[in-house]
Design an enzyme around this catalytic site. Sequence first.
Site, mmCIF file in Angstrom:
data_model
loop_
_atom_site.group_PDB
_atom_site.id
_atom_site.type_symbol
_atom_site.label_atom_id
_atom_site.label_comp_id
_atom_site.label_asym_id
_atom_site.label_seq_id
_atom_site.Cartn_x
_atom_site.Cartn_y
_atom_site.Cartn_z
ATOM 1 N N MET A 28 0.821 -1.077 0.083
ATOM 2 C CA MET A 28 -0.279 0.205 -0.281
ATOM 3 C C MET A 28 0.961 1.377 0.023
ATOM 4 O O MET A 28 1.090 1.699 0.571
ATOM 5 C CB MET A 28 -1.192 -0.065 1.357
ATOM 6 C CG MET A 28 -2.221 -1.274 0.870
ATOM 7 S SD MET A 28 -3.306 -1.087 2.623
ATOM 8 C CE MET A 28 -2.276 -1.811 3.783
ATOM 9 N N GLN A 81 7.569 -4.651 -4.216
ATOM 10 C CA GLN A 81 6.347 -5.058 -6.032
ATOM 11 C C GLN A 81 6.498 -3.247 -6.485
ATOM 12 O O GLN A 81 6.830 -2.161 -6.107
ATOM 13 C CB GLN A 81 5.248 -4.402 -5.016
ATOM 14 C CG GLN A 81 4.208 -4.704 -5.658
ATOM 15 C CD GLN A 81 2.854 -3.997 -5.775
ATOM 16 O OE1 GLN A 81 2.184 -2.994 -5.721
ATOM 17 N NE2 GLN A 81 1.795 -5.571 -5.727
ATOM 18 N N CYS A 111 -3.456 -1.533 -9.690
ATOM 19 C CA CYS A 111 -3.735 -0.414 -9.135
ATOM 20 C C CYS A 111 -4.582 0.388 -10.057
ATOM 21 O O CYS A 111 -4.510 -0.229 -11.040
ATOM 22 C CB CYS A 111 -2.507 0.618 -9.142
ATOM 23 S SG CYS A 111 -2.503 1.487 -8.246
ATOM 24 N N LYS A 150 0.635 -9.233 -8.413
ATOM 25 C CA LYS A 150 -1.009 -9.285 -8.065
ATOM 26 C C LYS A 150 -1.909 -8.239 -9.647
ATOM 27 O O LYS A 150 -1.048 -7.077 -10.160
ATOM 28 C CB LYS A 150 -1.183 -7.436 -7.355
ATOM 29 C CG LYS A 150 -2.281 -7.554 -5.953
ATOM 30 C CD LYS A 150 -1.084 -7.265 -4.768
ATOM 31 C CE LYS A 150 -3.061 -7.001 -3.920
ATOM 32 N NZ LYS A 150 -3.846 -5.751 -4.990
ATOM 33 N N ASN A 212 -7.290 -11.850 -1.820
ATOM 34 C CA ASN A 212 -7.548 -10.477 -1.562
ATOM 35 C C ASN A 212 -8.970 -9.007 -1.683
ATOM 36 O O ASN A 212 -9.628 -10.098 -3.061
ATOM 37 C CB ASN A 212 -6.272 -9.879 -2.310
ATOM 38 C CG ASN A 212 -6.132 -7.728 -1.893
ATOM 39 O OD1 ASN A 212 -5.963 -7.408 -2.694
ATOM 40 N ND2 ASN A 212 -5.904 -8.054 -0.979
ATOM 41 N N GLY A 213 -8.982 -8.856 -1.567
ATOM 42 C CA GLY A 213 -10.190 -7.642 -0.803
ATOM 43 C C GLY A 213 -11.272 -8.338 -0.074
ATOM 44 O O GLY A 213 -11.788 -9.486 0.458
ATOM 45 N N GLY A 236 -5.462 -5.995 3.588
ATOM 46 C CA GLY A 236 -5.174 -4.291 2.693
ATOM 47 C C GLY A 236 -5.147 -3.254 3.781
ATOM 48 O O GLY A 236 -4.642 -3.184 4.591
ATOM 49 N N ARG A 237 -6.468 -2.410 3.284
ATOM 50 C CA ARG A 237 -6.988 -1.280 3.768
ATOM 51 C C ARG A 237 -6.966 -1.471 5.819
ATOM 52 O O ARG A 237 -7.236 -1.138 6.749
ATOM 53 C CB ARG A 237 -8.312 -0.944 2.881
ATOM 54 C CG ARG A 237 -7.799 -0.472 2.040
ATOM 55 C CD ARG A 237 -9.185 -0.111 1.007
ATOM 56 N NE ARG A 237 -9.728 -1.281 0.832
ATOM 57 C CZ ARG A 237 -11.556 -1.297 0.500
ATOM 58 N NH1 ARG A 237 -11.836 0.220 0.618
ATOM 59 N NH2 ARG A 237 -11.991 -1.499 0.414
#
Length: 333
Positions: A28, A81, A111, A150, A212-213, A236-237
């Site tokens: 991130m 990354q 992204c 990714k 992911n997500g 992630g977030r």
Amino acid sequence: MRVLCTRTLLVHSLAQLFASHPVLLAPMEDVTDVVFRRLCRALGAEVCMTEFVNAEGLFRGCRNAKRKIRLASDDALTAIQIYGANPERLAEAALLAEEAQPLFIDINCGCWVPKIAGRGAGAGWLRDPEAMVAMAKMVVERVKVPVTVKTRIGLGPESHMPIVDLARRLEDAGVAALTIHCRTAAMGYAGAADWSWARKAREVVRIPVIVNGDIRSADDAKRALNETGCAGVMIGRRAIDHPWIFREVYSLLRYGVVRQLPTISERITLCREHLRSNVAERGEPHGVRCTRRHLSGYLSGLPGAAHLRRQLNTCDSLSGCLAILDAYGGGAE
């Protein structure tokens, strides 16, 4: 034949890694720097990713790009990354990143932010899957460390989701693992992530697939793994506000135990630690200011959290912030 054997060994090594460390901290921008990786690792995030590293910037010797690939002594299980729109530049950047001895090199093909994807980098590669596969193959052939990708499930509507066929082709190109954010690029972070796409991709390849997500809790992580059969989950977030999620996930996955939420004392302690570490790394006032995005989550649920947050958000000095936290009346349990 030797190249094929080497790639098989790289895939096998990542499969073994994810079998014992199935929870990853997502890359991130402006978040997963050396300080935040260290904090998350202490809370159970054993495999971490760097921020996005601009291939062009790294190639030109940009100070910020060079900073991002610099791995600390405790960055043992950290991947770098990289992102960019030029295949040759990505391959050159991968070579430079390899010198930092990362766990693996990941290519950002997911992204969705317009200033990235609109220029052909990130999810922009999904406009031309054939070019994306050729680019990945070029990077794989340039370096010796494992290369992963990714990406998202596609650009827009379901009829244009290439992820299943793309997974096969990326495997054929030598990609050692694939992380799938289960939204389209057009969705951004809107709507629900559809984990079934990760399962569909996982069913057609032998390389590890990471889902992911919408992994917001330990229950989410366990359910995502059960529903997809994937090798791991990437968070992630949620980690930005609640890095304790890593210890909660591992507690549930390894021991079947639901871990209690962090105490008031733990929350205040993490605020202090993050502030001190960021100031040590960046100086004042920047180190203080860049910690603020995390404090709302760290302080969540505390009595008088809104007032405490306002005080911290208007203070630019480390000593002042520490004094505010010391004076916080609800800190004692």
